[in-house]
Design an enzyme around this catalytic site. Structure first.
Site, short mmCIF file in Angstrom:
data_model
loop_
_atom_site.label_atom_id
_atom_site.label_comp_id
_atom_site.label_asym_id
_atom_site.label_seq_id
_atom_site.Cartn_x
_atom_site.Cartn_y
_atom_site.Cartn_z
N HIS A 125 0.01 8.35 5.56
CA HIS A 125 -0.01 9.36 4.51
C HIS A 125 -0.51 10.73 4.97
O HIS A 125 -0.52 11.67 4.19
CB HIS A 125 -0.84 8.87 3.31
CG HIS A 125 -0.24 9.27 1.99
ND1 HIS A 125 -0.64 8.74 0.79
CD2 HIS A 125 0.73 10.17 1.67
CE1 HIS A 125 0.05 9.27 -0.19
NE2 HIS A 125 0.89 10.15 0.31
N ASP A 148 -1.45 6.33 -5.60
CA ASP A 148 -2.18 5.81 -4.44
C ASP A 148 -3.42 5.05 -4.92
O ASP A 148 -3.97 5.38 -5.97
CB ASP A 148 -2.60 7.00 -3.57
CG ASP A 148 -2.88 6.65 -2.12
OD1 ASP A 148 -3.41 5.56 -1.86
OD2 ASP A 148 -2.60 7.50 -1.25
N HIS A 150 -5.99 5.39 -3.13
CA HIS A 150 -7.00 6.31 -2.59
C HIS A 150 -6.62 7.73 -2.95
O HIS A 150 -5.44 8.07 -3.08
CB HIS A 150 -7.08 6.16 -1.07
CG HIS A 150 -7.12 4.74 -0.59
ND1 HIS A 150 -5.98 3.99 -0.37
CD2 HIS A 150 -8.17 3.93 -0.32
CE1 HIS A 150 -6.32 2.78 0.03
NE2 HIS A 150 -7.64 2.70 0.07
N ASP A 152 -7.29 10.42 -0.99
CA ASP A 152 -6.89 11.16 0.22
C ASP A 152 -7.28 12.63 0.15
O ASP A 152 -6.53 13.51 0.59
CB ASP A 152 -5.37 11.03 0.45
CG ASP A 152 -4.93 9.59 0.71
OD1 ASP A 152 -5.80 8.75 1.00
OD2 ASP A 152 -3.73 9.32 0.61
N HIS A 165 -5.17 10.56 7.45
CA HIS A 165 -4.36 10.08 6.31
C HIS A 165 -5.20 10.00 5.04
O HIS A 165 -4.64 9.86 3.95
CB HIS A 165 -3.69 8.75 6.63
CG HIS A 165 -4.58 7.54 6.58
ND1 HIS A 165 -4.09 6.28 6.34
CD2 HIS A 165 -5.92 7.39 6.75
CE1 HIS A 165 -5.08 5.40 6.36
NE2 HIS A 165 -6.19 6.05 6.61
N ASP A 256 2.18 6.11 -2.16
CA ASP A 256 1.65 5.19 -1.15
C ASP A 256 1.87 3.77 -1.65
O ASP A 256 1.48 3.43 -2.77
CB ASP A 256 0.16 5.46 -0.95
CG ASP A 256 -0.44 4.72 0.24
OD1 ASP A 256 -0.07 3.55 0.46
OD2 ASP A 256 -1.31 5.30 0.92
N ASP A 258 0.37 1.21 -1.10
CA ASP A 258 -0.86 0.47 -1.45
C ASP A 258 -1.34 0.76 -2.86
O ASP A 258 -2.35 0.19 -3.31
CB ASP A 258 -1.97 0.70 -0.41
CG ASP A 258 -2.64 2.07 -0.47
OD1 ASP A 258 -2.55 2.77 -1.50
OD2 ASP A 258 -3.28 2.45 0.53
N GLU A 301 3.19 4.30 4.17
CA GLU A 301 2.22 3.24 4.48
C GLU A 301 2.78 1.81 4.42
O GLU A 301 2.02 0.85 4.29
CB GLU A 301 0.97 3.36 3.60
CG GLU A 301 0.20 4.66 3.77
CD GLU A 301 -0.60 4.76 5.07
OE1 GLU A 301 -0.57 3.79 5.86
OE2 GLU A 301 -1.25 5.80 5.30
#
Length: 359
Positions: A125, A148, A150, A152, A165, A256, A258, A301
């Site tokens: 990312h 996401d 996260h 980031d 990332h 992302d 995830d 990712e």
């Protein structure tokens, strides 16, 4: 024999008319450019550079073509991995990552400038820096939806790991310009987004420094708790109200994999339990498509080396294809190429009188 020949002639004329009918003409819903970004130096786990190939192998081109998209696969970008790229302030591979981001920015800018909806396949990312920067060259008023687990948005000074990332958004925000130190490889980056231009969806693993940034800058975000509380429909309504109520703007979607629960997307580097369901993730993508404003997106990712089994890798890559397809028009009631009108029976059939004359 004369009857058979007459009927055969009628059928051939009907078939020819149908082939020439406007209903058969190909109409493209989108012109889509696919850019592969096989890059992994924004974090320490190798394998994510194989993500673009895995997503393509899962049938991306065929799926988008079946939706009526005119698809241009521009192949994978070639990234230079610098030999002398020492860690800088705990950040690994800063020069290599900065250079890769610049290469991607140029490619995305070119694709969007040519009139395509640009789809970037990562890769990690950190590529969000280059993808959003390139998009903003063509659409300086864009808004960003970051899906996401996260946020980031660490700066190089708040990041616990140093991995780029997890810092992508901090390089893009005007409000953090004086909080991000000069990093080798990133002198070309010009922050163009305001905090009001971004919405996060799906957060559930936010570092202390990131939480402070989100609160201080007043950035809109929906954690998994908010999604549980109000539902994904309401989350998307509030997202669009925040980003688009005053002005319709091009949307950049950075997704992302995830963001999904690890039970759905196991082949990824930083999985976090309690993520989006399949229906929630696809609903996000469908609603973004329904705005008619999606201009560029990232899908990042996917790491094929981290799937415990071949089935786990295939499930993750297929999920990525589903997200991209839903963002570009696939719907759960069925995705079909549009038709101006239903075909009508041909008027070239012979009348009973004509057939009797032949007899």
């Amino acid at each position: 024999m004369a009857v058979k020949m007459a009927l055969r002639g009628s059928f051939l004329r009907l078939f020819k008319r149908q082939l020439e009918s406007p209903v058969q003409e190909k109409k493209y819903a989108h012109s889509v450019a696919i850019i592969g970004a096989p890059f992994s130096k924004g974090q320490k786990r190798r394998g994510v550079e194989h993500g673009p190939r895995a997503v393509r192998d899962a049938g991306l081109f065929e799926r988008l073509s079946s939706l009526g998209c005119q698809v241009y696969d521009l192949g994978d970008l070639n990234f230079t991995h610098l030999a002398n790229d020492d860690t800088y302030k705990r950040i690994p591979f800063p020069r290599t990552t900065g250079l890769a981001s610049k290469v991607l920015a140029d490619a995305v800018s070119g694709a969007v400038g040519a009139g395509h909806t640009c789809v970037t396949l990562g890769g990690d990312h950190s590529l969000g820096i280059g993808s959003v920067q390139g998009h903003s060259r063509q659409c300086p008023d864009l808004c960003l939806i970051w899906v996401d687990a996260h946020s980031d948005i660490n700066t190089p000074l708040t990041s616990p790991s140093g991995n780029l990332h997890g810092q992508s958004v901090s390089f893009l925000l005007k409000e953090l310009q004086d909080k991000v130190p000069a990093i080798p490889g990133f002198s070309w980056v010009t922050p163009g987004l305001s905090s009001s231009d971004i919405v996060y969806i799906g957060l559930r693993d936010v570092d202390p420094g990131e939480h402070q940034i989100l609160k201080t800058c007043g950035i809109k975000y929906f954690s998994m708790r908010e999604i549980d509380r109000v539902g994904i429909q309401r989350v998307m309504e509030m997202t669009f109200a925040h980003l688009l109520e005053r002005k319709q703007k091009p949307i950049h979607l950075s997704f992302d994999i995830d963001a999904f629960d690890p039970s759905l997307a196991p082949a990824t580097g930083t999985p976090v339990m309690g993520g989006l369901t399949y229906r929630e993730g696809i609903y996000i993508s469908e609603e973004i498509h329904n705005t008619g404003l999606l201009s560029a997106m990232d899908l990042v990712e996917v790491n094929p080396t981290l799937g415990a089994t071949r089935e786990a890798v295939e499930a993750t890559a297929s999920l990525a294809v589903d997200v991209i397809a839903a963002s570009l028009g696939q719907t759960r009631e069925g995705a079909h190429i549009s038709m101006d009108k239903l075909p009508s029976p041909s008027t070239t059939y012979e009348s009973d009188v004509e057939q009797e004359i032949r007899l």
